[in-house]
Write a protein that holds these residues in place. Structure first.
Motif, PDB file in Angstrom:
ATOM      1  N   LEU A  20      14.183  -7.028 -17.504  1.00  0.00           N
ATOM      2  CA  LEU A  20      14.169  -6.156 -18.670  1.00  0.00           C
ATOM      3  C   LEU A  20      14.549  -6.934 -19.926  1.00  0.00           C
ATOM      4  O   LEU A  20      13.914  -6.782 -20.976  1.00  0.00           O
ATOM      5  CB  LEU A  20      15.110  -4.965 -18.476  1.00  0.00           C
ATOM      6  CG  LEU A  20      15.233  -4.003 -19.658  1.00  0.00           C
ATOM      7  CD1 LEU A  20      13.879  -3.403 -20.030  1.00  0.00           C
ATOM      8  CD2 LEU A  20      16.240  -2.911 -19.347  1.00  0.00           C
ATOM      9  N   CYS A  21      15.564  -7.775 -19.827  1.00  0.00           N
ATOM     10  CA  CYS A  21      15.993  -8.534 -21.003  1.00  0.00           C
ATOM     11  C   CYS A  21      14.873  -9.442 -21.513  1.00  0.00           C
ATOM     12  O   CYS A  21      14.694  -9.594 -22.723  1.00  0.00           O
ATOM     13  CB  CYS A  21      17.261  -9.326 -20.727  1.00  0.00           C
ATOM     14  SG  CYS A  21      17.153 -10.465 -19.338  1.00  0.00           S
ATOM     15  N   PHE A  22      14.090 -10.013 -20.602  1.00  0.00           N
ATOM     16  CA  PHE A  22      12.969 -10.850 -21.035  1.00  0.00           C
ATOM     17  C   PHE A  22      11.865  -9.997 -21.646  1.00  0.00           C
ATOM     18  O   PHE A  22      11.222 -10.402 -22.621  1.00  0.00           O
ATOM     19  CB  PHE A  22      12.410 -11.687 -19.878  1.00  0.00           C
ATOM     20  CG  PHE A  22      11.330 -12.630 -20.334  1.00  0.00           C
ATOM     21  CD1 PHE A  22      11.650 -13.776 -21.052  1.00  0.00           C
ATOM     22  CD2 PHE A  22       9.997 -12.351 -20.087  1.00  0.00           C
ATOM     23  CE1 PHE A  22      10.658 -14.632 -21.506  1.00  0.00           C
ATOM     24  CE2 PHE A  22       8.998 -13.204 -20.535  1.00  0.00           C
ATOM     25  CZ  PHE A  22       9.329 -14.349 -21.250  1.00  0.00           C
ATOM     26  N   ALA A  23      11.638  -8.821 -21.111  1.00  0.00           N
ATOM     27  CA  ALA A  23      10.633  -7.923 -21.680  1.00  0.00           C
ATOM     28  C   ALA A  23      11.006  -7.555 -23.119  1.00  0.00           C
ATOM     29  O   ALA A  23      10.147  -7.556 -24.014  1.00  0.00           O
ATOM     30  CB  ALA A  23      10.482  -6.668 -20.830  1.00  0.00           C
ATOM     31  N   VAL A  24      12.284  -7.275 -23.361  1.00  0.00           N
ATOM     32  CA  VAL A  24      12.737  -6.939 -24.710  1.00  0.00           C
ATOM     33  C   VAL A  24      12.630  -8.160 -25.619  1.00  0.00           C
ATOM     34  O   VAL A  24      12.124  -8.080 -26.745  1.00  0.00           O
ATOM     35  CB  VAL A  24      14.181  -6.378 -24.684  1.00  0.00           C
ATOM     36  CG1 VAL A  24      14.747  -6.232 -26.087  1.00  0.00           C
ATOM     37  CG2 VAL A  24      14.214  -5.043 -23.946  1.00  0.00           C
ATOM     38  N   TYR A  25      13.071  -9.307 -25.133  1.00  0.00           N
ATOM     39  CA  TYR A  25      13.019 -10.553 -25.899  1.00  0.00           C
ATOM     40  C   TYR A  25      11.582 -10.916 -26.278  1.00  0.00           C
ATOM     41  O   TYR A  25      11.282 -11.191 -27.445  1.00  0.00           O
ATOM     42  CB  TYR A  25      13.662 -11.674 -25.080  1.00  0.00           C
ATOM     43  CG  TYR A  25      13.437 -13.061 -25.624  1.00  0.00           C
ATOM     44  CD1 TYR A  25      14.167 -13.527 -26.715  1.00  0.00           C
ATOM     45  CD2 TYR A  25      12.507 -13.916 -25.041  1.00  0.00           C
ATOM     46  CE1 TYR A  25      13.964 -14.802 -27.218  1.00  0.00           C
ATOM     47  CE2 TYR A  25      12.300 -15.191 -25.531  1.00  0.00           C
ATOM     48  CZ  TYR A  25      13.030 -15.624 -26.623  1.00  0.00           C
ATOM     49  OH  TYR A  25      12.821 -16.889 -27.121  1.00  0.00           O
ATOM     50  N   SER A  26      10.683 -10.890 -25.304  1.00  0.00           N
ATOM     51  CA  SER A  26       9.302 -11.276 -25.574  1.00  0.00           C
ATOM     52  C   SER A  26       8.594 -10.238 -26.443  1.00  0.00           C
ATOM     53  O   SER A  26       7.712 -10.586 -27.239  1.00  0.00           O
ATOM     54  CB  SER A  26       8.540 -11.532 -24.274  1.00  0.00           C
ATOM     55  OG  SER A  26       8.535 -10.388 -23.451  1.00  0.00           O
ATOM     56  N   THR A  27       8.993  -8.983 -26.341  1.00  0.00           N
ATOM     57  CA  THR A  27       8.443  -7.949 -27.223  1.00  0.00           C
ATOM     58  C   THR A  27       8.897  -8.191 -28.652  1.00  0.00           C
ATOM     59  O   THR A  27       8.114  -8.026 -29.601  1.00  0.00           O
ATOM     60  CB  THR A  27       8.855  -6.544 -26.741  1.00  0.00           C
ATOM     61  OG1 THR A  27       8.362  -6.359 -25.415  1.00  0.00           O
ATOM     62  CG2 THR A  27       8.324  -5.453 -27.654  1.00  0.00           C
ATOM     63  N   ASN A  28      10.138  -8.615 -28.827  1.00  0.00           N
ATOM     64  CA  ASN A  28      10.627  -8.956 -30.157  1.00  0.00           C
ATOM     65  C   ASN A  28       9.799 -10.092 -30.753  1.00  0.00           C
ATOM     66  O   ASN A  28       9.438 -10.058 -31.934  1.00  0.00           O
ATOM     67  CB  ASN A  28      12.109  -9.336 -30.098  1.00  0.00           C
ATOM     68  CG  ASN A  28      12.661  -9.678 -31.465  1.00  0.00           C
ATOM     69  OD1 ASN A  28      12.525  -8.922 -32.407  1.00  0.00           O
ATOM     70  ND2 ASN A  28      13.258 -10.845 -31.572  1.00  0.00           N
ATOM     71  N   LEU A 138       9.992   5.716 -26.913  1.00  0.00           N
ATOM     72  CA  LEU A 138      10.378   4.326 -26.659  1.00  0.00           C
ATOM     73  C   LEU A 138      11.458   3.881 -27.637  1.00  0.00           C
ATOM     74  O   LEU A 138      12.447   3.260 -27.237  1.00  0.00           O
ATOM     75  CB  LEU A 138       9.164   3.406 -26.750  1.00  0.00           C
ATOM     76  CG  LEU A 138       9.435   1.918 -26.561  1.00  0.00           C
ATOM     77  CD1 LEU A 138      10.078   1.638 -25.204  1.00  0.00           C
ATOM     78  CD2 LEU A 138       8.146   1.127 -26.727  1.00  0.00           C
ATOM     79  N   GLN A 139      11.285   4.215 -28.897  1.00  0.00           N
ATOM     80  CA  GLN A 139      12.278   3.844 -29.899  1.00  0.00           C
ATOM     81  C   GLN A 139      13.633   4.480 -29.564  1.00  0.00           C
ATOM     82  O   GLN A 139      14.671   3.814 -29.600  1.00  0.00           O
ATOM     83  CB  GLN A 139      11.804   4.284 -31.285  1.00  0.00           C
ATOM     84  CG  GLN A 139      12.716   3.847 -32.406  1.00  0.00           C
ATOM     85  CD  GLN A 139      12.172   4.245 -33.750  1.00  0.00           C
ATOM     86  OE1 GLN A 139      11.520   5.277 -33.892  1.00  0.00           O
ATOM     87  NE2 GLN A 139      12.441   3.441 -34.748  1.00  0.00           N
ATOM     88  N   LEU A 145      19.588   2.260 -25.061  1.00  0.00           N
ATOM     89  CA  LEU A 145      19.872   1.045 -24.299  1.00  0.00           C
ATOM     90  C   LEU A 145      20.776   0.111 -25.095  1.00  0.00           C
ATOM     91  O   LEU A 145      21.793  -0.377 -24.582  1.00  0.00           O
ATOM     92  CB  LEU A 145      18.554   0.340 -23.935  1.00  0.00           C
ATOM     93  CG  LEU A 145      18.664  -1.029 -23.267  1.00  0.00           C
ATOM     94  CD1 LEU A 145      19.330  -0.913 -21.902  1.00  0.00           C
ATOM     95  CD2 LEU A 145      17.277  -1.650 -23.144  1.00  0.00           C
ATOM     96  N   ARG A 146      20.438  -0.132 -26.358  1.00  0.00           N
ATOM     97  CA  ARG A 146      21.249  -0.996 -27.218  1.00  0.00           C
ATOM     98  C   ARG A 146      22.671  -0.479 -27.319  1.00  0.00           C
ATOM     99  O   ARG A 146      23.645  -1.229 -27.161  1.00  0.00           O
ATOM    100  CB  ARG A 146      20.622  -1.072 -28.607  1.00  0.00           C
ATOM    101  CG  ARG A 146      21.434  -1.928 -29.587  1.00  0.00           C
ATOM    102  CD  ARG A 146      21.149  -1.600 -31.033  1.00  0.00           C
ATOM    103  NE  ARG A 146      21.532  -0.235 -31.338  1.00  0.00           N
ATOM    104  CZ  ARG A 146      20.944   0.503 -32.272  1.00  0.00           C
ATOM    105  NH1 ARG A 146      19.937   0.035 -32.977  1.00  0.00           N
ATOM    106  NH2 ARG A 146      21.365   1.733 -32.516  1.00  0.00           N
TER     107      ARG A 146
END
Length: 155
Positions: A20-28, A138-139, A145-146
């Motif tokens: 999940l952390c990589f999904a958020v990072y790569s989405t950023n 999603l937002q 989550l944050r």
């Protein structure tokens, strides 16, 4: 909708794309690429844009208040604010009641560049491929989550 708990480590991500952390990072990173043409045209970075958004919502904030809103330390925020001031987008003034505080305000030129950037975000929103309901959900989920992660990091 029922929430499911992950019961064992075998259900957790095993490869990088599943984290999940990589999904958020790569989405950023993908958001940065989507915004790049707009920001290049306007001479802004994403943190500068976020600062203009925050000041458009509430001008005349202290550096500390602005930092809390943007999740940035003053050591990161101050150099960026100096660049925005040099561009004529913000003013920085000592608080007359407490000279230890610096107050930040959006200038008319800053408001104009904010307006251009804000209108340009529609193409980025469209690029997400999400309908309005999915986008809002999603937002909301990412904010939740944050907030949970921040609360857990303070324990």
């Amino acid at each position: 909708m029922e929430e499911q708990e992950i019961s064992s480590s075998s259900e957790l991500a095993a490869s990088l794309p599943d984290f999940l952390c990589f999904a958020v990072y790569s989405t950023n990173l993908a958001f940065s690429k989507a915004y790049k043409p707009l920001f290049d045209e306007l001479g802004l970075t994403y943190p500068q844009y976020a600062t203009l958004v925050a000041l458009n919502e509430q001008s005349d904030q202290t550096v500390g208040e602005l930092g809390a809103t943007l999740f940035l330390e003053s050591s990161t925020l101050t150099p960026m604010l100096k660049r925005l001031e040099a561009s004529g987008y913000v003013t920085r003034q000592r608080d007359t009641r407490d000279e230890r505080q610096v107050r930040i305000s959006l200038t008319p030129q800053g408001k104009a560049i904010f307006d251009k950037a804000f209108c340009g975000r529609e193409s980025v929103i469209a690029a997400t491929g999400l309908d309005q309901e999915s986008f809002v959900r999603l937002q909301r989920d990412l904010i939740k989550l944050r907030d949970h992660l921040l609360a857990a990091s303070k324990q």
